[in-house]
Structure formats: structure tokens, C-alpha cells
Design an enzyme around this catalytic site. Structure first.
Site, PDB file in Angstrom:
ATOM      1  N   GLU A 106       0.859  -1.184   0.000  1.00 17.14           N
ATOM      2  CA  GLU A 106       0.000   0.000   0.000  1.00 17.14           C
ATOM      3  C   GLU A 106       0.895   1.234   0.000  1.00 17.14           C
ATOM      4  O   GLU A 106       1.946   1.223   0.632  1.00 17.14           O
ATOM      5  CB  GLU A 106      -0.869   0.077   1.265  1.00 17.14           C
ATOM      6  N   TYR A 118       7.974   1.977  -7.544  1.00 11.07           N
ATOM      7  CA  TYR A 118       7.261   0.700  -7.644  1.00 11.07           C
ATOM      8  C   TYR A 118       6.871   0.403  -9.097  1.00 11.07           C
ATOM      9  O   TYR A 118       7.022  -0.725  -9.570  1.00 11.07           O
ATOM     10  CB  TYR A 118       6.016   0.706  -6.749  1.00 11.07           C
TER      11      TYR A 118
HETATM   12  C1  LIG Z   1      10.684   5.829  -1.617  1.00 12.85           C
HETATM   13  C2  LIG Z   1      12.134   5.787  -1.101  1.00 12.85           C
HETATM   14  C3  LIG Z   1      12.306   4.552  -0.198  1.00 12.85           C
HETATM   15  C4  LIG Z   1      13.078   5.658  -2.292  1.00 12.85           C
HETATM   16  O1  LIG Z   1      14.382   5.490  -1.767  1.00 12.85           O
HETATM   17  P1  LIG Z   1      15.684   6.077  -2.530  1.00 12.85           P
HETATM   18  O2  LIG Z   1      16.875   5.451  -1.886  1.00 12.85           O
HETATM   19  O3  LIG Z   1      15.640   7.545  -2.592  1.00 12.85           O
HETATM   20  O4  LIG Z   1      15.405   5.457  -3.978  1.00 12.85           O
HETATM   21  P2  LIG Z   1      16.375   5.396  -5.255  1.00 12.85           P
HETATM   22  O5  LIG Z   1      17.408   6.462  -5.220  1.00 12.85           O
HETATM   23  O6  LIG Z   1      16.835   3.979  -5.390  1.00 12.85           O
HETATM   24  O7  LIG Z   1      15.344   5.709  -6.427  1.00 12.85           O
HETATM   25  C5  LIG Z   1      14.431   4.711  -6.817  1.00 12.85           C
HETATM   26  C6  LIG Z   1      13.377   5.306  -7.709  1.00 12.85           C
HETATM   27  O8  LIG Z   1      12.523   6.146  -6.959  1.00 12.85           O
HETATM   28  C7  LIG Z   1      12.082   7.212  -7.787  1.00 12.85           C
HETATM   29  N1  LIG Z   1      12.622   8.445  -7.248  1.00 12.85           N
HETATM   30  C8  LIG Z   1      13.602   8.587  -6.318  1.00 12.85           C
HETATM   31  N2  LIG Z   1      13.766   9.880  -6.012  1.00 12.85           N
HETATM   32  C9  LIG Z   1      12.861  10.561  -6.747  1.00 12.85           C
HETATM   33  C10 LIG Z   1      12.516  11.937  -6.861  1.00 12.85           C
HETATM   34  N3  LIG Z   1      13.125  12.872  -6.142  1.00 12.85           N
HETATM   35  N4  LIG Z   1      11.517  12.266  -7.709  1.00 12.85           N
HETATM   36  C11 LIG Z   1      10.854  11.327  -8.423  1.00 12.85           C
HETATM   37  N5  LIG Z   1      11.145  10.007  -8.365  1.00 12.85           N
HETATM   38  C12 LIG Z   1      12.130   9.638  -7.541  1.00 12.85           C
HETATM   39  C13 LIG Z   1      12.656   6.939  -9.159  1.00 12.85           C
HETATM   40  O9  LIG Z   1      11.741   6.106  -9.860  1.00 12.85           O
HETATM   41  C14 LIG Z   1      13.902   6.179  -8.814  1.00 12.85           C
HETATM   42  O10 LIG Z   1      14.339   5.388  -9.882  1.00 12.85           O
HETATM   43  P3  LIG Z   1      15.352   6.023 -10.990  1.00 12.85           P
HETATM   44  O11 LIG Z   1      16.468   6.653 -10.230  1.00 12.85           O
HETATM   45  O12 LIG Z   1      15.767   4.827 -11.767  1.00 12.85           O
HETATM   46  O13 LIG Z   1      14.532   7.004 -11.734  1.00 12.85           O
HETATM   47  C15 LIG Z   1      12.506   7.098  -0.354  1.00 12.85           C
HETATM   48  O14 LIG Z   1      12.115   8.197  -1.145  1.00 12.85           O
HETATM   49  C16 LIG Z   1      11.897   7.218   1.026  1.00 12.85           C
HETATM   50  O15 LIG Z   1      12.446   6.720   2.007  1.00 12.85           O
HETATM   51  N6  LIG Z   1      10.747   7.919   1.105  1.00 12.85           N
HETATM   52  C17 LIG Z   1      10.075   8.108   2.405  1.00 12.85           C
HETATM   53  C18 LIG Z   1       9.460   6.837   2.893  1.00 12.85           C
HETATM   54  C19 LIG Z   1       8.463   6.305   1.878  1.00 12.85           C
HETATM   55  O16 LIG Z   1       7.669   7.035   1.308  1.00 12.85           O
HETATM   56  N7  LIG Z   1       8.476   4.966   1.688  1.00 12.85           N
HETATM   57  C20 LIG Z   1       7.549   4.281   0.807  1.00 12.85           C
HETATM   58  C21 LIG Z   1       6.323   3.976   1.541  1.00 12.85           C
HETATM   59  S1  LIG Z   1       5.102   3.141   0.516  1.00 12.85           S
END
Ligand SMILES: CC(C)(COP(=O)(O)OP(=O)(O)OC[C@H]1O[C@@H](n2cnc3c(N)ncnc32)[C@H](O)[C@@H]1OP(=O)(O)O)[C@@H](O)C(=O)NCCC(=O)NCCS
Length: 150
Positions: A106, A118
Site C-alpha cells: 500500500e 514501484y
Molecule cells: C521511496 C524511497 C524509499 C526511495 O528510496 P531512494 O533510496 O531515494 O530510492 P532510489 O534512489 O533507489 O530511487 C528509486 C526510484 O525512486 C524514484 N525516485 C527517487 N527519487 C525521486 C525523486 N526525487 N523524484 C521522483 N522520483 C524519484 C525513481 O523512480 C527512482 O528510480 P530512478 O532513479 O531509476 O529514476 C525514499 O524516497 C523514502 O524513504 N521515502 C520516504 C518513505 C516512503 O515514502 N516509503 C515508501 C512507503 S510506501
């Protein structure tokens, strides 16, 4: 940047709770992580460690043949560097090795960053839970992935 992805242990507890609390408007009660680590046989808990510091965490629940992504977060200082993608990929591959064939989760309707990640794995939206999040009555989008060859 060189990091390792490994199973979460109780020694990671404080750092994992800190990442959870800084990442979510409705963090889990801290004791939930202890429960996942000690009392929930379905739990699959992973962390990313960089230079001795925990920088990301994921909790999944392995249920029959599915991995439910219960929570995933990267510490804000380390986002946007591929860590979340690697962590999710690792958890999905590990679940596949254990026999999982599907995954689901979710996500908040407004959480476009997570949804984008995702979708890039092949997760598709297949439902919604109305007013699922208690802090702002936001809907949850249900997403599922029907193959784990990531
Ligand atoms: C979601 C989360 C876990 C991603 O972690 P991250 O280490 O920053 O992710 P990555 O650097 O590996 O990026 C993975 C993908 O996320 C997306 N992404 C990451 N940063 C982004 C940004 N600033 N804007 C848009 N998309 C973004 C992209 O699809 C990216 O893939 P790409 O680099 O190939 O385009 C992180 O943003 C986070 O901790 N968010 C807060 C907690 C949360 O919302 N968790 C999910 C709950 S359902």
C-alpha cells in the site's frame, strides 16, 4: 559508494526506528520493529549499511507465496542514489528464492516518488483503500507485482 544489504538485527533497532520516524508522518510504534525481529516468523527485515551506519530499511511479510512490503525507507540524507531500488530488488529476489511469486503493498496516493519506484519494478495499481491513513484521511493505493524476476 559502497554499501551492503543485510538482514536487520536487534543491534540496528535504534537506527531503524530513527529512519522510520524521520520518514513517515505516521511512524510505527518502536516496539513493532522489535516484534518483527523477534516474534513474527513471517517477517523479512533488511537494512542497507554504509560505513557502519544504517541508511535504509525494509520490512516485508512473507505470506504463503507473496511478499507484502510492509515498510521501506531510505534516510533523507541518502535518498536519490539508488539505495531504495537496490534494497527493494534484494528483498524481492530473496523472496523469490524462498518461493514467493507475487508482491503487493500500500502507498499513499500523494507519494509519487515511491509510486514511481514501484512502477519501474512493474508494480501496477489494482485497488484503493479509502481514507486508509489516519493522520489526513488519505487514500492508500494498492499495488501488486505478479512476477519477481527483478
Ligand atoms: C521511496 C524511497 C524509499 C526511495 O528510496 P531512494 O533510496 O531515494 O530510492 P532510489 O534512489 O533507489 O530511487 C528509486 C526510484 O525512486 C524514484 N525516485 C527517487 N527519487 C525521486 C525523486 N526525487 N523524484 C521522483 N522520483 C524519484 C525513481 O523512480 C527512482 O528510480 P530512478 O532513479 O531509476 O529514476 C525514499 O524516497 C523514502 O524513504 N521515502 C520516504 C518513505 C516512503 O515514502 N516509503 C515508501 C512507503 S510506501
Amino acid at each position: 559508494m559502497s554499501y551492503v544489504i543485510r538482514k536487520m538485527t536487534l543491534d540496528d533497532f535504534d537506527q531503524v526506528v530513527a529512519i522510520d520516524q524521520i520518514s513517515f508522518s505516521l511512524p510505527w510504534p518502536a516496539r513493532s520493529f522489535r516484534f518483527e525481529l523477534t516474534d513474527n516468523p513471517a517477517s523479512r527485515c533488511w537494512v542497507v549499511e554504509l560505513d557502519g551506519r544504517v541508511v535504509a530499511m525494509l520490512v516485508g511479510w512473507f505470506i504463503v507465496d507473496e511478499l507484502h512490503i510492509a515498510t521501506i525507507a531510505t534516510h533523507p540524507e541518502f535518498r536519490g542514489q539508488g539505495i531504495g531500488r537496490d534494497l527493494l530488488s534484494h528483498a524481492l529476489r530473496s523472496a523469490r528464492e524462498e518461493g514467493a511469486v507475487k508482491s503487493f503493498l500500500e502507498v499513499r496516493e500523494s507519494n509519487e516518488v515511491a509510486q514511481k519506484m514501484y512502477r519501474s519494478f512493474g508494480f501496477v495499481e489494482d485497488g484503493r483503500r479509502s481514507e486508509y491513513y489516519k493522520d489526513n484521511a488519505e487514500d492508500a493505493i494498492l499495488m501488486s507485482l505478479d512476477h519477481l524476476d527483478v
